[in-house]
Write a protein that holds these residues in place. Structure first.
Motif, short mmCIF file in Angstrom:
data_model
loop_
_atom_site.label_atom_id
_atom_site.label_comp_id
_atom_site.label_asym_id
_atom_site.label_seq_id
_atom_site.Cartn_x
_atom_site.Cartn_y
_atom_site.Cartn_z
N LEU A 1 0.84 -1.21 0.00
CA LEU A 1 0.00 0.00 0.00
C LEU A 1 0.87 1.25 0.00
N ALA A 2 2.01 1.21 -0.65
CA ALA A 2 2.91 2.36 -0.71
C ALA A 2 2.31 3.45 -1.59
N ASN A 3 2.39 4.69 -1.09
CA ASN A 3 1.93 5.86 -1.86
C ASN A 3 0.47 5.71 -2.28
N THR A 4 -0.40 5.45 -1.31
CA THR A 4 -1.82 5.24 -1.60
C THR A 4 -2.74 6.20 -0.86
N GLU A 5 -2.19 7.18 -0.13
CA GLU A 5 -2.99 8.21 0.55
C GLU A 5 -4.02 7.59 1.50
N ILE A 6 -3.54 6.82 2.44
CA ILE A 6 -4.43 6.08 3.35
C ILE A 6 -4.39 6.66 4.77
N LEU A 7 -3.97 7.91 4.94
CA LEU A 7 -3.86 8.48 6.27
C LEU A 7 -5.20 8.49 7.00
N GLU A 8 -6.27 8.80 6.29
CA GLU A 8 -7.58 8.92 6.93
C GLU A 8 -8.13 7.58 7.39
N SER A 9 -7.67 6.51 6.80
CA SER A 9 -8.17 5.17 7.16
C SER A 9 -7.06 4.29 7.72
N LEU A 10 -5.96 4.89 8.21
CA LEU A 10 -4.83 4.10 8.71
C LEU A 10 -5.22 3.28 9.93
#
Length: 647
Positions: A251-260
């Motif tokens: 999941l590299a570089n997938t903008e998952i901060l909100e669902s981490l």
């Protein structure tokens, strides 16, 4: 009898069978019964002809003095009889015994039976092993004939399952209003799904994850480089919970901060996932808390990749809390962060030193200094199971080498195989101290590589330590720079060595040395050390401190300056024809230009002087005239005042 024909014996035996059906020999095979039935149905053999043939055979054996013509005629008669037997498909007992398929009347039956036996054997292999048996020549080779119905049901279920997954994905794409991804459709039913940098949106990721919830084939799922967002991240979390076959998830570089948090919670509950990659997601210290809880609860995860983020020492300490409760992690990648390894990170170093399974640590491209090297020395000292340690491209200075050497000099057996410490801020003396404990034969380890980087210039002390280490570990490879020591280079070859080394450094940083030499030609012929260092800072040569020192020492003048002209001359000698040197102008033209410039300067100076003199004269005149008037006024005023005083 030796002279009787085998066909005669078979006929006599058949006649016995017909007269007395109970008198059946036990050594008769079913194939012989079939052959005898065909013989009795196809032709009726006269007993007289058989007797004549037998007599002729006896005469051939007993007659030794007959003529050669008689022998030829009798042989031809015997061959005709054999041809008649072969034309009737009659086989002798010897031929039946020598035949490799005695129980099969034809070659076609043998092939079909062999195919069936192969099916039976492969069915047993397939049911009692976990190997996938793929045979393009046998479509249903795993199932024998008596289980054709069950095999068809199984294969039907397999195809129905894949078709159901495809139909489900197409339906989801249709409802969401976008086209199905052809790569995903082709990957269904395989073990690898690679959708790296496919430009997928959050809705597309959601449809893919919903389809993979019940998938039983894909083991490696790569979704890096796609904009998952919150919607896609939540779908990934649900997929991790429901899927039991995916082992590696990228999941590299997938903008998952909100669902981490949801993803980490799902990973902590699963037991099938072995590797997860969360690199390049702009993770900071505050984001390490859910990751720490994840590795503390999940005891099946073996690889964790957190490279290219914004993690500092506080986040590293938070990871150390979860790592202290984990017993399964084998590899941790924290490269390209902002880690210094100072006091806050002590908890992480302690957890690594006591971890029972940790094998690989990658801390390259960070901000680790001498204090941070103490933490890694502690890891090497306490954890003898570390195999690969990467500390390359940090800013460790002179004191870091002895610190790492203390961690390696325990004398206890260890599993260290590779050590990367290239591109640091130390000199060859500090780097050589790392090799000293490796020269001790008591330090048993299967070390294969120690990489100092090819930009490290070495000299006698480093080379002596290297030779001792290679004597103790002959299979080890040590990477370093040129063994001449630019800092202490002496002799007639010192200047070409420095130029050669500078060329290598410039090629590494994609900056041709020729351009730098052309810029140096525009500077004064002799530069002070401060001016030369300012010039060096304009290029990439300043990143190699030993090279800067070499230029200042080798090309120094008696007055302590740097001789730029000597540097250009050494470059032209080492690489002739590379630098564009402007043609010198003729001496006469140079002299005339100098005279013209002097005349111009003289004319300008003369005009300036004339103007200056005129201005001075006018000022003096005005000053003189003004002074006379003032004096007269003063003179006229003074007596009046005296008169007043007298009165």
């Amino acid at each position: 009898m030796p002279g009787t024909d085998p066909a005669v014996e078979r006929h006599q035996r058949n006649s016995i069978h017909e007269s007395d059906p109970t008198n059946v020999p036990t050594d008769v095979s079913p194939l012989e019964d079939e052959i005898t039935e065909e013989i009795t149905e196809s032709e009726e053999i006269d007993e007289e002809e058989l007797d004549n043939e037998a007599n002729e055979g006896d005469e051939v054996v007993e007659a030794d003095g007959q003529e050669e013509g008689d022998h030829d005629e009798e042989d031809e008669d015997g061959e005709d009889a054999d041809d008649d037997d072969e034309s009737d498909d009659v086989l002798s007992e010897e031929e039946l015994q020598e035949s490799p398929f005695a129980y099969h009347p034809s070659e076609e039956d043998f092939q079909e039976s062999d195919l069936q036996s192969r099916k039976d054997r492969r069915y047993l292999l397939g049911t009692h092993s976990f190997l996938e048996l793929n045979d393009p020549q046998l479509e249903d080779a795993l199932v024998p004939a008596h289980l054709d119905g069950e095999s068809s049901r199984r294969s039907g279920k397999h195809h129905k399952g894949l078709n159901a997954e495809r139909d489900k994905y197409k339906e989801l794409c249709k409802n969401a209003g976008f086209k199905p991804n052809p790569t995903f459709l082709q990957s269904l039913g395989t073990s690898i799904l690679d959708l790296t940098n496919h430009g997928l949106s959050d809705k597309e990721i959601e449809a893919i994850c919903m389809t993979l919830c019940n998938d039983k084939h894909i083991e490696i799922c790569r979704l890096s480089g796609n904009a998952c967002g919150k919607i896609g991240g939540l779908a990934i979390a649900e997929m991790i919970k429901d899927n039991y076959t995916i082992e590696e998830l990228s999941l590299a570089n997938t903008e998952i901060l909100e669902s981490l948090e949801e993803i980490c919670e799902a990973v902590s509950l699963t037991t099938s996932l072995i590797s997860i990659d969360l690199s390049k997601n702009e993770l900071i210290d505050q984001d390490m808390s859910p990751i720490s809880n994840m590795i503390a609860e999940n005891q099946s995860l073996k690889k964790l990749f957190l490279g290219s983020n914004e993690i500092r020492d506080a986040g590293l300490a938070e990871l150390g809390v979860g790592l202290s409760e984990n017993k399964s992690i084998l590899e941790i990648d924290l490269s390209r962060n902002k880690i210094r390894g100072e006091n806050r990170a002590a908890r992480f170093f302690t957890s690594c030193g006591t971890h029972p399974q940790l094998r690989v640590l990658n801390f390259s491209h960070n901000l680790i200094r001498n204090e941070g090297s103490n933490g890694f020395s502690r890891i090497l000292y306490k954890n003898d199971r570390i195999q690969n340690l990467d500390l390359s491209f940090n800013i460790m200075e002179e004191g870091a080498g002895p610190n790492l050497a203390r961690g390696l000099g325990t004398g206890a057996p260890r599993d260290l195989e590779t050590l990367h410490v290239e591109q640091q801020w130390w000199h060859q003396e500090s780097a050589g101290t790392i090799l000293r404990p490796l020269g001790n034969r008591k330090n048993m380890m299967p070390i294969e590589l120690v990489d100092f980087g090819w930009m490290l210039d070495v000299h006698k002390s480093f080379l002596n330590a290297r030779d001792r280490a290679l004597a103790a570990h002959p299979e080890m490879k040590i990477i370093h720079g040129e063994p001449y020591g630019l800092k202490k280079a002496k002799g007639p070859d010192e200047k070409p060595l420095v130029i050669r080394r500078a060329n290598i450094v410039c090629e590494n940083f994609v900056t041709p040395l020729v351009m730098l030499m052309e810029e140096l030609a525009k500077e004064p012929k002799k530069l002070s050390k401060t001016a030369f260092r300012k010039f060096i800072k304009q290029c990439n040569l300043y990143k190699d401190k030993s090279l800067t020192d070499a230029f200042e020492n080798v090309f120094a003048t008696p007055s302590g300056e740097v001789d730029g002209e000597a540097i250009l001359a050494a470059f032209d000698k080492e690489y002739p024809g590379k630098r564009v040197i402007p043609d010198p102008e003729p001496e006469g033209e140079v002299k005339e230009e100098v005279k013209k410039e002097k005349k111009k300067k003289g004319a300008k100076g003369g005009k300036a002087k004339g103007k200056g003199k005129g201005a001075a004269k006018s000022k003096s005149k005005t000053a003189a005239g003004g002074g006379g008037k003032g004096a007269k006024e003063k003179a006229s005023k003074k007596p009046k005042t005296k008169a007043k005083k007298g009165k």
